[in-house]
Design an enzyme around this catalytic site. Structure first.
Site, PDB file in Angstrom:
ATOM      1  N   TRP A 119       1.514 -25.003  41.927  1.00  0.00           N
ATOM      2  CA  TRP A 119       0.747 -26.251  41.824  1.00  0.00           C
ATOM      3  C   TRP A 119       0.391 -26.580  40.384  1.00  0.00           C
ATOM      4  O   TRP A 119       0.357 -27.740  39.987  1.00  0.00           O
ATOM      5  CB  TRP A 119      -0.501 -26.194  42.723  1.00  0.00           C
ATOM      6  CG  TRP A 119      -0.089 -26.115  44.162  1.00  0.00           C
ATOM      7  CD1 TRP A 119      -0.202 -25.039  44.992  1.00  0.00           C
ATOM      8  CD2 TRP A 119       0.589 -27.128  44.931  1.00  0.00           C
ATOM      9  NE1 TRP A 119       0.341 -25.324  46.219  1.00  0.00           N
ATOM     10  CE2 TRP A 119       0.831 -26.599  46.206  1.00  0.00           C
ATOM     11  CE3 TRP A 119       1.012 -28.433  44.654  1.00  0.00           C
ATOM     12  CZ2 TRP A 119       1.470 -27.319  47.212  1.00  0.00           C
ATOM     13  CZ3 TRP A 119       1.649 -29.155  45.663  1.00  0.00           C
ATOM     14  CH2 TRP A 119       1.870 -28.598  46.916  1.00  0.00           C
ATOM     15  N   ASP A 190      -8.388 -27.541  39.043  1.00  0.00           N
ATOM     16  CA  ASP A 190      -7.871 -27.781  40.389  1.00  0.00           C
ATOM     17  C   ASP A 190      -8.451 -26.679  41.272  1.00  0.00           C
ATOM     18  O   ASP A 190      -8.052 -25.516  41.166  1.00  0.00           O
ATOM     19  CB  ASP A 190      -6.332 -27.734  40.380  1.00  0.00           C
ATOM     20  CG  ASP A 190      -5.744 -27.891  41.783  1.00  0.00           C
ATOM     21  OD1 ASP A 190      -6.511 -27.972  42.758  1.00  0.00           O
ATOM     22  OD2 ASP A 190      -4.491 -27.933  41.890  1.00  0.00           O
ATOM     23  N   LYS A 214      -7.983 -27.904  52.989  1.00  0.00           N
ATOM     24  CA  LYS A 214      -8.109 -26.445  53.139  1.00  0.00           C
ATOM     25  C   LYS A 214      -9.532 -26.074  53.552  1.00  0.00           C
ATOM     26  O   LYS A 214      -9.747 -25.490  54.597  1.00  0.00           O
ATOM     27  CB  LYS A 214      -7.711 -25.749  51.845  1.00  0.00           C
ATOM     28  CG  LYS A 214      -6.243 -26.047  51.496  1.00  0.00           C
ATOM     29  CD  LYS A 214      -5.945 -25.765  50.056  1.00  0.00           C
ATOM     30  CE  LYS A 214      -4.677 -26.418  49.606  1.00  0.00           C
ATOM     31  NZ  LYS A 214      -3.473 -26.034  50.340  1.00  0.00           N
TER      32      LYS A 214
HETATM   33  C1  LIG Z   1      -3.986 -25.476  44.411  1.00  0.00           C
HETATM   34  C2  LIG Z   1      -3.343 -26.707  44.980  1.00  0.00           C
HETATM   35  N1  LIG Z   1      -3.287 -27.824  44.227  1.00  0.00           N
HETATM   36  C3  LIG Z   1      -2.728 -28.940  44.685  1.00  0.00           C
HETATM   37  C4  LIG Z   1      -2.172 -29.011  45.950  1.00  0.00           C
HETATM   38  C5  LIG Z   1      -1.523 -30.289  46.405  1.00  0.00           C
HETATM   39  O1  LIG Z   1      -2.322 -30.922  47.347  1.00  0.00           O
HETATM   40  P1  LIG Z   1      -1.823 -32.257  48.080  1.00  0.00           P
HETATM   41  O2  LIG Z   1      -0.698 -31.858  48.975  1.00  0.00           O
HETATM   42  O3  LIG Z   1      -3.028 -32.727  48.797  1.00  0.00           O
HETATM   43  O4  LIG Z   1      -1.371 -33.217  47.042  1.00  0.00           O
HETATM   44  C6  LIG Z   1      -2.217 -27.878  46.778  1.00  0.00           C
HETATM   45  C7  LIG Z   1      -1.640 -27.929  48.130  1.00  0.00           C
HETATM   46  O5  LIG Z   1      -1.545 -26.966  48.842  1.00  0.00           O
HETATM   47  C8  LIG Z   1      -2.811 -26.697  46.273  1.00  0.00           C
HETATM   48  O6  LIG Z   1      -2.864 -25.584  47.011  1.00  0.00           O
END
Ligand SMILES: Cc1ncc(COP(=O)(O)O)c(C=O)c1O
Length: 379
Positions: A119, A190, A214
């Site tokens: 991510w 994040d 989550k």
């Molecule tokens: C740490 C992290 N950041 C970002 C995301 C991306 O989230 P989204 O699918 O809502 O864009 C995730 C998705 O699992 C994640 O675990």
């Protein structure tokens, strides 16, 4: 298709008594049953209005009140002061990968980013579309099995902000100490997979964001905490839906917002408070994770954890047995015992137990017992 990919496509899951299963999915993930049951009721009749949450006008008095309560509950659980604004923004955490640099990465300037997993890598790729990025830590060299040690991800002079992903959902690692930002700059975190799983420390930060699916609610929306002084410093040459100040001015509704999601987040935050708050969430996460790590350690090498132990995420535990076929068999057998969502991310394979706030300790215990039983039979 490999055995593991086949399972990802849908292993038969036998429900536990009561019809629910232990859901180890990385997200969308398990929500508190109490909240789901409240929602069942609110779908039909919200607060005695005779109108369900999906049907209420986002400008009507019933939703006005609900929106204020959800904002307040989110900020209470976050434990932040009045210098912070809490925003509900549509589009998932991935939208923030672009929206943050669009607002705060100045033309001709640069921002720092630590690359600690899938991510974080994606956040870097999107920031590079907008401007210049300096990578302060490159975890690819260690297969993302650890996070930076203190001061390893040093900020660079003049960086607008330093972006980090505190808990790496895919590789199951967490930072043990937050990085530093360059002088006069701030941290952007994040926190998608660890928001409210522990007390939130916003020292040094200007921006914290977390996808809701989550620990907070449904997918497709993101919680943003932004320091109020930054609201006036975002780029003005952006359409309204990409400007943080527009969300703040409109109380998170510059347009028709995700009214349902906002309700769910409010209910989940109040559920967290009833459980004893983020401190209680942290204790439970340590207990759940401890059970799984103990089963790994007592398996005589049958199970191997992916992350280095000192930076093991208490939330996402990634481990493997001796071979892909064994991992696939484990995932299938666990599903037949009422434990779902254990296949690792498609980029890593292996087995991943994601245990967010709503996972009961009994779920981790059931998984640990099953890991022992499986290792005895197959070892
Ligand atoms: C740490 C992290 N950041 C970002 C995301 C991306 O989230 P989204 O699918 O809502 O864009 C995730 C998705 O699992 C994640 O675990």
């Amino acid at each position: 298709m490999s055995a593991v990919a086949g399972l990802r496509a849908g292993a038969p899951v036998r429900p536990l008594p009561g019809g629910r299963v232990f859901n180890f999915s990385a997200g969308p993930a398990a929500l508190p049953l109490e909240v789901l049951e409240q929602l069942q009721h609110d779908l039909v009749d919200l607060h005695g209005s005779g109108i369900g949450i999906l049907e209420h006008s986002h400008r009507g008095p019933v939703f006005d009140e609900l929106l204020a309560q959800s904002h307040a509950a989110f900020l209470r659980v976050a434990g932040v002061g009045p210098e912070w604004a809490g925003l509900f923004i549509p589009g998932g955490a991935t939208l923030q990968f672009g929206m943050l640099p669009m607002n705060f990465l100045p033309e001709g300037g640069h921002a720092d980013y630590a690359d600690t997993g899938l991510w974080a890598t994606k956040a870097i790729a999107d920031a590079k579309v907008v401007g210049k990025v300096n990578v302060t830590f490159d975890g690819k060299a260690c297969r993302f099995d650890r996070t930076p040690r203190e001061d390893e991800a040093s900020p660079s002079r003049g960086a607008a902000y330093h972006h980090w992903c505190s808990n790496n959902t895919v590789d199951g690692t967490k930072w043990t100490v937050a990085p530093r930002a360059a002088e006069g700059a701030w941290l952007a975190r994040d926190a998608s997979s660890d928001i409210f799983a522990e007390p939130l420390d916003v020292r040094g930060h200007g921006f914290v964001y977390a996808a809701a699916q989550k620990n907070l609610g449904p997918s497709g929306m993101t919680m943003v905490l932004i320091r109020r002084d930054l609201l006036d410093r975002g780029c003005r040459k952006l359409p309204s839906m990409l400007r943080y100040d527009e969300y703040e001015k409109g109380e998170s509704r510059p347009n028709t917002p995700n009214t349902f999601g906002i309700h769910v987040v409010g209910l989940v935050c109040r559920w967290i408070e009833r459980q004893g708050g983020v401190q209680a969430m942290q204790r439970l996460a340590a207990e759940r994770c401890g059970l799984i790590l103990k089963a790994i350690d007592e398996s005589g090498g049958f199970w191997r954890a992916h992350a280095e132990r000192w930076c093991q995420s208490p939330i996402n535990v990634l481990f493997r047995g001796p071979g892909e076929a064994i991992d696939a068999a484990f995932v299938a057998e666990a599903a037949a015992q009422g434990m779902d969502g254990l296949a690792g991310h498609r980029s890593t394979g292996g087995i991943r137990a994601s245990m967010y706030n709503a996972m009961p300790v009994a779920g981790a215990k059931a998984l640990a017992d099953f890991m022992r039983d499986f290792a005895r039979r197959r070892g």
